[in-house]
Design an enzyme around this catalytic site. Sequence first.
Site, PDB file in Angstrom:
ATOM      1  N   ASP A  55       0.941  -1.140  -0.139  1.00  0.00           N
ATOM      2  CA  ASP A  55      -0.027  -0.072  -0.082  1.00  0.00           C
ATOM      3  C   ASP A  55       1.004   1.261  -0.013  1.00  0.00           C
ATOM      4  O   ASP A  55       1.601   1.608   1.069  1.00  0.00           O
ATOM      5  CB  ASP A  55      -0.964   0.058   1.240  1.00  0.00           C
ATOM      6  CG  ASP A  55      -1.972   1.142   1.201  1.00  0.00           C
ATOM      7  OD1 ASP A  55      -1.523   2.046   0.673  1.00  0.00           O
ATOM      8  OD2 ASP A  55      -2.882   1.310   2.058  1.00  0.00           O
ATOM      9  N   VAL A  56       1.029   1.927  -0.945  1.00  0.00           N
ATOM     10  CA  VAL A  56       1.913   2.925  -1.277  1.00  0.00           C
ATOM     11  C   VAL A  56       1.684   4.006  -0.356  1.00  0.00           C
ATOM     12  O   VAL A  56       2.471   4.835  -0.182  1.00  0.00           O
ATOM     13  CB  VAL A  56       1.930   3.457  -2.653  1.00  0.00           C
ATOM     14  CG1 VAL A  56       2.282   2.532  -3.703  1.00  0.00           C
ATOM     15  CG2 VAL A  56       0.833   4.128  -3.095  1.00  0.00           C
TER      16      VAL A  56
ATOM     17  N   LYS B  50       0.001  16.351  -8.975  1.00  0.00           N
ATOM     18  CA  LYS B  50       1.007  15.862 -10.004  1.00  0.00           C
ATOM     19  C   LYS B  50       2.153  16.923 -10.145  1.00  0.00           C
ATOM     20  O   LYS B  50       3.000  16.734 -10.519  1.00  0.00           O
ATOM     21  CB  LYS B  50       0.332  15.620 -11.317  1.00  0.00           C
ATOM     22  CG  LYS B  50      -0.581  14.632 -11.341  1.00  0.00           C
ATOM     23  CD  LYS B  50       0.233  12.975 -10.967  1.00  0.00           C
ATOM     24  CE  LYS B  50      -0.625  11.941 -10.980  1.00  0.00           C
ATOM     25  NZ  LYS B  50       0.058  10.763 -10.987  1.00  0.00           N
TER      26      LYS B  50
ATOM     27  N   TYR C 276      -6.150  16.588  -8.539  1.00  0.00           N
ATOM     28  CA  TYR C 276      -5.318  15.666  -9.086  1.00  0.00           C
ATOM     29  C   TYR C 276      -4.124  16.469  -9.747  1.00  0.00           C
ATOM     30  O   TYR C 276      -2.914  16.070  -9.635  1.00  0.00           O
ATOM     31  CB  TYR C 276      -5.984  15.077 -10.121  1.00  0.00           C
ATOM     32  CG  TYR C 276      -5.313  14.037 -11.139  1.00  0.00           C
ATOM     33  CD1 TYR C 276      -5.138  12.833 -10.670  1.00  0.00           C
ATOM     34  CD2 TYR C 276      -4.590  14.383 -12.461  1.00  0.00           C
ATOM     35  CE1 TYR C 276      -4.112  11.844 -11.398  1.00  0.00           C
ATOM     36  CE2 TYR C 276      -4.100  13.533 -13.188  1.00  0.00           C
ATOM     37  CZ  TYR C 276      -3.859  12.396 -12.680  1.00  0.00           C
ATOM     38  OH  TYR C 276      -3.002  11.266 -13.546  1.00  0.00           O
TER      39      TYR C 276
ATOM     40  N   ASN D   4       4.335   4.259  -9.874  1.00  0.00           N
ATOM     41  CA  ASN D   4       3.451   4.217 -10.839  1.00  0.00           C
ATOM     42  C   ASN D   4       1.942   4.428 -10.224  1.00  0.00           C
ATOM     43  O   ASN D   4       1.181   4.434 -11.147  1.00  0.00           O
ATOM     44  CB  ASN D   4       3.523   2.772 -11.569  1.00  0.00           C
ATOM     45  CG  ASN D   4       2.766   2.763 -12.752  1.00  0.00           C
ATOM     46  OD1 ASN D   4       2.840   3.566 -13.624  1.00  0.00           O
ATOM     47  ND2 ASN D   4       2.296   1.872 -13.186  1.00  0.00           N
TER      48      ASN D   4
ATOM     49  N   THR E 171      -6.121   2.643 -19.609  1.00  0.00           N
ATOM     50  CA  THR E 171      -6.383   2.170 -18.407  1.00  0.00           C
ATOM     51  C   THR E 171      -7.578   2.037 -17.625  1.00  0.00           C
ATOM     52  O   THR E 171      -8.422   2.645 -18.122  1.00  0.00           O
ATOM     53  CB  THR E 171      -5.042   2.327 -17.657  1.00  0.00           C
ATOM     54  OG1 THR E 171      -5.306   3.728 -17.295  1.00  0.00           O
ATOM     55  CG2 THR E 171      -3.691   2.484 -18.331  1.00  0.00           C
TER      56      THR E 171
END
Length: 232
Positions: free
Chosen positions: A45-46, A141, A137, A72, A172
């Site tokens: 779990d990042v 980033k 978002y 990723n 994706t």
Amino acid sequence: MAKEKELPNTSHLGAKIAIGARSLEEAKQVALEIGEDHALPVKLDVTQEREWELAVQSLVAKYNQLDVLMNNAGVLIRNSLMDTTIEEYQQQINVNQLNVFQGIKAVVPQMEKQQKGSIINNVSVSSFAPIRYSSAYASTKAAVVALSKSAEIELGPKGIRVNMIHPGGIETQMLEDDRTSHSFYQSIPLGRVGQPIDIARAAAFLASDESSYCTGAEIVVDGGMTLGTNDQ
């Protein structure tokens, strides 16, 4: 990722890879597809610092080295700025931004011992060309871009490179969740939606010694989307 130079040129490009996912079963499935001799599944779990530590320990214990980190993980919650909740914003910070910071911190000690390493952060064209309803978002980033460049200034003298990939629309689950029409991608210069292999090829270059003099670099893989469209 730990490189094994004696292996033939196959889909894993001669690398031993750790596949990290929140679900160990999902990681195992991907490892089976790659080949058990070349892929190590790990639970990761990042957003959890301890799981990063354990994942790195498992990889180094098995392969004795750690040459590449590919950050990723990502999540996109599309909402207008005024409708975005604090919880939604925080979730995107945790997954898109904090995970990169934690991943870098987890691998640097081993890479520093080796005096060599490549860190690849999969970012987004949204970091410099945001789409509508993506303020949270896009801001996470953009933060990763600043983090990547700042990290490279510190890590370059240790032999550790930090580079970025900026995907555009890639086919994706995220693109499906966003319900973006593929007809839009027919109007961009290359006339198609991107495929995961397009990102994989850029990552393979940055992971390899072919990019040994590249650091702080940003590779845009968007089919020309951010240049404009072919609509007359």
